[in-house]
Design a protein around this motif. Structure first.
Motif, PDB file in Angstrom:
ATOM      1  N   ILE A  80      10.100  37.044 -15.126  1.00  0.00           N
ATOM      2  CA  ILE A  80       8.998  36.365 -14.434  1.00  0.00           C
ATOM      3  C   ILE A  80       7.658  36.932 -14.888  1.00  0.00           C
ATOM      4  CG2 ILE A  80       7.904  36.007 -12.177  1.00  0.00           C
ATOM      5  CD1 ILE A  80      10.826  35.918 -11.025  1.00  0.00           C
ATOM      6  N   PHE A  81       7.557  38.237 -15.000  1.00  0.00           N
ATOM      7  CA  PHE A  81       6.301  38.858 -15.415  1.00  0.00           C
ATOM      8  C   PHE A  81       5.983  38.521 -16.871  1.00  0.00           C
ATOM      9  CE2 PHE A  81       7.097  42.411 -12.086  1.00  0.00           C
ATOM     10  CZ  PHE A  81       6.765  41.544 -11.060  1.00  0.00           C
ATOM     11  N   ARG A  82       7.004  38.434 -17.708  1.00  0.00           N
ATOM     12  CA  ARG A  82       6.797  38.029 -19.098  1.00  0.00           C
ATOM     13  C   ARG A  82       6.293  36.577 -19.148  1.00  0.00           C
ATOM     14  NH1 ARG A  82      11.091  40.202 -21.284  1.00  0.00           N
ATOM     15  NH2 ARG A  82      12.472  38.534 -20.668  1.00  0.00           N
ATOM     16  N   TYR A  83       6.857  35.729 -18.302  1.00  0.00           N
ATOM     17  CA  TYR A  83       6.414  34.335 -18.237  1.00  0.00           C
ATOM     18  C   TYR A  83       4.948  34.260 -17.795  1.00  0.00           C
ATOM     19  CZ  TYR A  83       6.179  29.386 -17.244  1.00  0.00           C
ATOM     20  OH  TYR A  83       5.801  28.067 -17.249  1.00  0.00           O
ATOM     21  N   ILE A  84       4.589  35.012 -16.766  1.00  0.00           N
ATOM     22  CA  ILE A  84       3.202  35.033 -16.285  1.00  0.00           C
ATOM     23  C   ILE A  84       2.263  35.508 -17.394  1.00  0.00           C
ATOM     24  CG2 ILE A  84       1.600  36.181 -14.688  1.00  0.00           C
ATOM     25  CD1 ILE A  84       3.884  36.043 -12.569  1.00  0.00           C
TER      26      ILE A  84
END
Length: 153
Positions: A31-35
């Motif tokens: 999720i943090f990589r996507y953000i």
């Protein structure tokens, strides 16, 4: 023709709706990589994105051509859509309304980076509520408690 040059560093903080602990450790990295990808796609520099089970910290090198509110809206909309399409959680995932945003100088990049990097360790000692209120007070931001995030006590 002269160009536009800027050096703007912002720290954005936002929370899961209902402040539920939905961002389990197995999901956070993706999720943090996507953000980070959303931030980069919008033309900004994602310095670090990290957080804990109920909130996210984004440290961003901001281009002055976009309003911060537009960037946060895009981060939240795109990431909640991503989480829902991946069916990571039962039911519909949403972020809470609102966010905090704090500015820093170039000389503070490493300090802020390390602080955001160590969220899991940090939250063994301090709750998100304590952390967020501390940021608001440190930056001398006036607030009304009834307009802050929903807190789980």
């Amino acid at each position: 023709m002269p160009g536009t040059y800027s050096q703007i560093y912002i720290h954005i903080v936002f929370a899961v709706k209902g402040r539920e602990n939905l961002l389990n450790k197995n999901l956070r990295e993706e999720i943090f990589r996507y953000i980070s990808g959303v931030i980069k796609e919008k033309g900004h520099k994602p310095i670090i994105v990290n957080g804990y089970s109920d909130h996210v910290h984004c440290f961003v090198g901001l281009k002055p051509s976009v309003a911060i509110s537009d960037l946060v809206r895009d981060i939240k909309n795109n990431s909640s859509k991503f989480i829902n399409e991946k069916k990571y959680l039962r039911g519909k995932f949403n972020w809470q309304e609102g966010y905090g945003v704090f500015s820093y100088s170039h000389s503070q990049i490493k300090k802020v980076y390390d602080y955001i990097l160590n969220q899991e360790i940090h939250h063994k000692k301090k709750s998100f509520k304590e952390e967020y209120l501390e940021l608001l007070r440190k930056f001398e931001i006036e607030f009304k408690p009834e307009y802050l995030f929903e807190w789980i006590e």
